[in-house]
Design a protein around this motif. Structure first.
Motif, PDB file in Angstrom:
ATOM      1  N   LEU A 148       0.843  -1.206   0.000  1.00 22.09           N
ATOM      2  CA  LEU A 148       0.000   0.000   0.000  1.00 22.09           C
ATOM      3  C   LEU A 148       0.876   1.253   0.000  1.00 22.09           C
ATOM      4  CD1 LEU A 148      -2.622   1.665   0.406  1.00 22.09           C
ATOM      5  CD2 LEU A 148      -2.448   1.171   2.854  1.00 22.09           C
ATOM      6  N   ILE A 149       1.892   1.240   0.851  1.00 23.34           N
ATOM      7  CA  ILE A 149       2.730   2.433   0.980  1.00 23.34           C
ATOM      8  C   ILE A 149       3.575   2.637  -0.281  1.00 23.34           C
ATOM      9  CG2 ILE A 149       4.729   3.307   2.302  1.00 23.34           C
ATOM     10  CD1 ILE A 149       3.056   2.589   4.784  1.00 23.34           C
ATOM     11  N   ARG A 150       4.024   1.534  -0.873  1.00 22.15           N
ATOM     12  CA  ARG A 150       4.788   1.635  -2.126  1.00 22.15           C
ATOM     13  C   ARG A 150       3.932   2.275  -3.213  1.00 22.15           C
ATOM     14  NH1 ARG A 150       5.488  -3.522  -3.702  1.00 22.15           N
ATOM     15  NH2 ARG A 150       6.290  -4.056  -1.654  1.00 22.15           N
ATOM     16  N   LYS A 151       2.695   1.826  -3.298  1.00 20.55           N
ATOM     17  CA  LYS A 151       1.781   2.365  -4.318  1.00 20.55           C
ATOM     18  C   LYS A 151       1.562   3.878  -4.099  1.00 20.55           C
ATOM     19  CE  LYS A 151      -1.872   2.706  -7.077  1.00 20.55           C
ATOM     20  NZ  LYS A 151      -2.192   2.222  -8.387  1.00 20.55           N
ATOM     21  N   ALA A 152       1.338   4.255  -2.841  1.00 16.14           N
ATOM     22  CA  ALA A 152       1.089   5.675  -2.535  1.00 16.14           C
ATOM     23  C   ALA A 152       2.316   6.515  -2.879  1.00 16.14           C
ATOM     24  CB  ALA A 152       0.737   5.838  -1.057  1.00 16.14           C
ATOM     25  N   TYR A 153       3.493   5.970  -2.609  1.00 15.74           N
ATOM     26  CA  TYR A 153       4.713   6.736  -2.885  1.00 15.74           C
ATOM     27  C   TYR A 153       4.908   6.901  -4.393  1.00 15.74           C
ATOM     28  CZ  TYR A 153       9.211   8.837  -1.839  1.00 15.74           C
ATOM     29  OH  TYR A 153      10.246   9.738  -1.719  1.00 15.74           O
ATOM     30  N   ALA A 154       4.536   5.877  -5.155  1.00 18.86           N
ATOM     31  CA  ALA A 154       4.624   5.973  -6.621  1.00 18.86           C
ATOM     32  C   ALA A 154       3.683   7.074  -7.119  1.00 18.86           C
ATOM     33  CB  ALA A 154       4.283   4.629  -7.256  1.00 18.86           C
ATOM     34  N   VAL A 155       2.488   7.122  -6.549  1.00 20.36           N
ATOM     35  CA  VAL A 155       1.539   8.177  -6.931  1.00 20.36           C
ATOM     36  C   VAL A 155       2.124   9.538  -6.580  1.00 20.36           C
ATOM     37  CG1 VAL A 155      -0.746   9.165  -6.432  1.00 20.36           C
ATOM     38  CG2 VAL A 155      -0.482   6.683  -6.685  1.00 20.36           C
ATOM     39  N   LYS A 156       2.715   9.624  -5.400  1.00 20.02           N
ATOM     40  CA  LYS A 156       3.298  10.898  -4.955  1.00 20.02           C
ATOM     41  C   LYS A 156       4.387  11.362  -5.925  1.00 20.02           C
ATOM     42  CE  LYS A 156       6.395  12.750  -1.486  1.00 20.02           C
ATOM     43  NZ  LYS A 156       6.861  12.831  -0.116  1.00 20.02           N
ATOM     44  N   ILE A 157       5.273  10.464  -6.320  1.00 17.28           N
ATOM     45  CA  ILE A 157       6.371  10.839  -7.227  1.00 17.28           C
ATOM     46  C   ILE A 157       5.807  11.391  -8.525  1.00 17.28           C
ATOM     47  CG2 ILE A 157       8.266   9.898  -8.633  1.00 17.28           C
ATOM     48  CD1 ILE A 157       8.923   8.040  -6.311  1.00 17.28           C
ATOM     49  N   LYS A 158       4.744  10.754  -9.011  1.00 22.98           N
ATOM     50  CA  LYS A 158       4.164  11.176 -10.292  1.00 22.98           C
ATOM     51  C   LYS A 158       3.448  12.527 -10.208  1.00 22.98           C
ATOM     52  CE  LYS A 158       1.994   7.497 -11.871  1.00 22.98           C
ATOM     53  NZ  LYS A 158       0.869   6.772 -12.327  1.00 22.98           N
ATOM     54  N   THR A 159       2.873  12.839  -9.058  1.00 17.87           N
ATOM     55  CA  THR A 159       2.034  14.034  -8.989  1.00 17.87           C
ATOM     56  C   THR A 159       2.726  15.229  -8.331  1.00 17.87           C
ATOM     57  OG1 THR A 159       1.074  13.151  -6.976  1.00 17.87           O
ATOM     58  CG2 THR A 159      -0.142  12.793  -9.024  1.00 17.87           C
ATOM     59  N   VAL A 160       3.151  15.076  -7.079  1.00 16.95           N
ATOM     60  CA  VAL A 160       3.770  16.211  -6.392  1.00 16.95           C
ATOM     61  C   VAL A 160       5.295  16.090  -6.314  1.00 16.95           C
ATOM     62  CG1 VAL A 160       1.715  16.872  -5.085  1.00 16.95           C
ATOM     63  CG2 VAL A 160       3.285  15.190  -4.121  1.00 16.95           C
ATOM     64  N   GLY A 161       5.827  14.942  -6.694  1.00 16.28           N
ATOM     65  CA  GLY A 161       7.275  14.766  -6.722  1.00 16.28           C
ATOM     66  C   GLY A 161       7.870  14.444  -5.362  1.00 16.28           C
ATOM     67  N   GLN A 162       9.195  14.181  -5.371  1.00 15.08           N
ATOM     68  CA  GLN A 162       9.883  13.856  -4.106  1.00 15.08           C
ATOM     69  C   GLN A 162      10.352  15.155  -3.460  1.00 15.08           C
ATOM     70  OE1 GLN A 162      12.321  10.873  -6.200  1.00 15.08           O
ATOM     71  NE2 GLN A 162      12.084   9.625  -4.350  1.00 15.08           N
ATOM     72  N   LYS A 163       9.385  16.018  -3.209  1.00 18.46           N
ATOM     73  CA  LYS A 163       9.706  17.352  -2.711  1.00 18.46           C
ATOM     74  C   LYS A 163       9.003  17.581  -1.388  1.00 18.46           C
ATOM     75  CE  LYS A 163       9.388  19.268  -7.343  1.00 18.46           C
ATOM     76  NZ  LYS A 163       8.411  20.067  -8.083  1.00 18.46           N
ATOM     77  N   VAL A 164       9.688  18.299  -0.521  1.00 22.44           N
ATOM     78  CA  VAL A 164       9.104  18.631   0.778  1.00 22.44           C
ATOM     79  C   VAL A 164       9.018  20.144   0.909  1.00 22.44           C
ATOM     80  CG1 VAL A 164       9.393  18.441   3.270  1.00 22.44           C
ATOM     81  CG2 VAL A 164      10.125  16.557   1.787  1.00 22.44           C
ATOM     82  N   TYR A 165       7.842  20.631   1.240  1.00 23.60           N
ATOM     83  CA  TYR A 165       7.672  22.063   1.478  1.00 23.60           C
ATOM     84  C   TYR A 165       7.689  22.312   2.972  1.00 23.60           C
ATOM     85  CZ  TYR A 165       6.477  22.079  -3.409  1.00 23.60           C
ATOM     86  OH  TYR A 165       6.533  21.927  -4.765  1.00 23.60           O
ATOM     87  N   LEU A 166       8.451  23.320   3.373  1.00 16.12           N
ATOM     88  CA  LEU A 166       8.582  23.650   4.789  1.00 16.12           C
ATOM     89  C   LEU A 166       7.695  24.831   5.145  1.00 16.12           C
ATOM     90  CD1 LEU A 166      12.354  23.870   5.779  1.00 16.12           C
ATOM     91  CD2 LEU A 166      10.751  21.994   6.177  1.00 16.12           C
ATOM     92  N   ARG A 167       7.049  24.743   6.270  1.00 21.54           N
ATOM     93  CA  ARG A 167       6.336  25.905   6.813  1.00 21.54           C
ATOM     94  C   ARG A 167       6.866  26.140   8.228  1.00 21.54           C
ATOM     95  NH1 ARG A 167       4.547  25.514   1.800  1.00 21.54           N
ATOM     96  NH2 ARG A 167       2.770  24.147   1.447  1.00 21.54           N
TER      97      ARG A 167
END
Ligand code: 5AD
Ligand code: SF4
Length: 361
Positions: A33-52
């Motif tokens: 499940l987590i692998r699938k979600a991470y693949a979706v994340k890479i495709k859509t928002v990328g391996q990027k972290v936004y800081l607040r």
């Protein structure tokens, strides 16, 4: 019965599928499940972290939520409000540290004076920083007019967690009076969206009386309501609250943690282009919590910039971390690079979901 892999391959998940995936107890299935979600994340928002940068500017609160450490009936804490100067100083620090956004969070106060103070504060910050900072407010339920005034003064985003989308459960975790109305909370969320904020909400995971079906419905609630940003984390006990009496009946911490990761993963699959926070509560329940959250699909980190002297008075739950040390972006960056994630400094990190929603009129 379909296997987890087969369900994950479906183009659209049904409520039953979501319930099945939230109920995973097998380690291999959890990883899939987590692998699938991470693949979706890479495709859509990328391996990027936004800081607040999070500024907990006041712990005054008129509410009395049964689960929260800064509820109005907790007389063991000292109540504080940062001065405008303190807030400006922290904001300046945030800019020096290349943060592109701050989150101004407080308990709920509803006096006209409070609304005006925030308006003047925002106006000043906007003048002082324009255009280098996005401002998120998180100060509870306010009137339509107050939300509009804050929006007009330059607040771009608003966080108001629904806490649970099940009205019955909502009524069990809050006192039964007009100040704690589920319907008003819903109305506030609608107002925020109508005014034009990037709108964030969220829930707590593993509350007393909460079921897996409730959590599935929370995810569908976020989707149906077209929410732009989500912050959700495990419910954690605060010993000076009425809900401390349910401690023994909760899911064990490790299971609550794994369930929280499944919630994040499913949310990323259901809503690929929203912003999802890896919350402090995740970090509290597991030392690698926030990194695990990012690897399950989250893409935002809120680092606490509140001066350390106030931390002990802003404990929403027991063992909230960071009461001793400061959170430094550089240290985070090093840790994140080890897991393939990178902090982005040259981008506001607006919710793509929000941007798309707006460009379609
Ligand atoms: N455990 C986890 N989260 C909590 N919050 C408040 N109390 C707790 C708790 N005991 C969360 C609520 C609130 C946010 C500011 O903190 O979801 O909206
Ligand atoms: Fe106040 Fe929010 Fe805590 Fe409720 S959860 S008591 S509204 S700070």
């Amino acid at each position: 019965m379909m296997t987890v892999d087969e369900i994950l391959d479906k183009p659209k998940l049904s409520r039953e599928d979501i319930i099945r995936l939230l109920s995973i107890s097998d380690d291999k299935e959890q990883k899939a499940l987590i692998r699938k979600a991470y693949a979706v994340k890479i495709k859509t928002v990328g391996q990027k972290v936004y800081l607040r940068g999070l500024i907990e500017f006041s712990n005054l609160c008129r509410k009395n939520c049964f689960y929260c450490g800064i509820r109005s009936e907790n007389h063991k804490i000292n109540r504080y409000s940062l001065s405008e100067d303190e807030i400006y100083r922290i904001t300046t620090y945030a800019i020096q540290r290349h943060f592109t956004g701050i989150v101004l969070q407080s308990g709920e106060q509803n006096s006209p004076a409070f609304a005006k103070q925030i308006t003047s504060l925002i106006t000043h910050i906007k003048k002082m920083t324009n255009p280098s900072l996005r401002i998120t407010m998180s100060a509870g339920e306010q009137s339509y007019e107050t939300y509009q005034e804050w929006f007009d003064s330059g607040v771009e985003r608003y966080l108001l967690r629904i806490e649970t989308s099940n009205e019955n459960l909502y009524n069990k975790i809050h006192p039964d009076n007009a100040v704690h109305s589920f319907q008003n909370r819903l109305q506030c969320l609608e107002n925020l969206q109508k005014i034009g904020f990037q709108t964030g909400t969220g829930i707590m995971i593993g509350l007393p009386f909460q079921t897996i079906n409730d959590l599935a419905d929370d995810l569908l609630f976020f989707k149906n309501r077209n929410i732009d940003m989500i912050g959700m984390g495990p419910y954690l006990v605060h010993s000076d609250t009425p809900f401390a009496r349910f401690s023994a009946s909760l899911l064990p911490p490790e299971e609550r943690f794994q369930l929280s990761l499944r919630m994040i993963a499913l949310l990323r699959i259901l809503m690929p282009d929203i912003n999802i926070v890896a919350t402090t509560a995740l970090q509290t329940i597991n030392p690698a919590g926030r990194a695990s959250g990012l690897l399950a699909g989250a893409n935002v980190l809120m680092l606490n910039l509140t001066p350390i002297t106030y931390h002990d008075n802003y404990l929403l739950y027991d063992n909230k971390p960071g009461s001793k040390e400061e959170e430094l972006p550089d240290e985070f960056d090093r840790k994140l690079q080890q897991i393939g994630e990178k902090i982005v400094y040259n981008d506001y990190g607006d919710s793509i979901h929000f941007t798309k929603r707006n460009s379609h009129g």
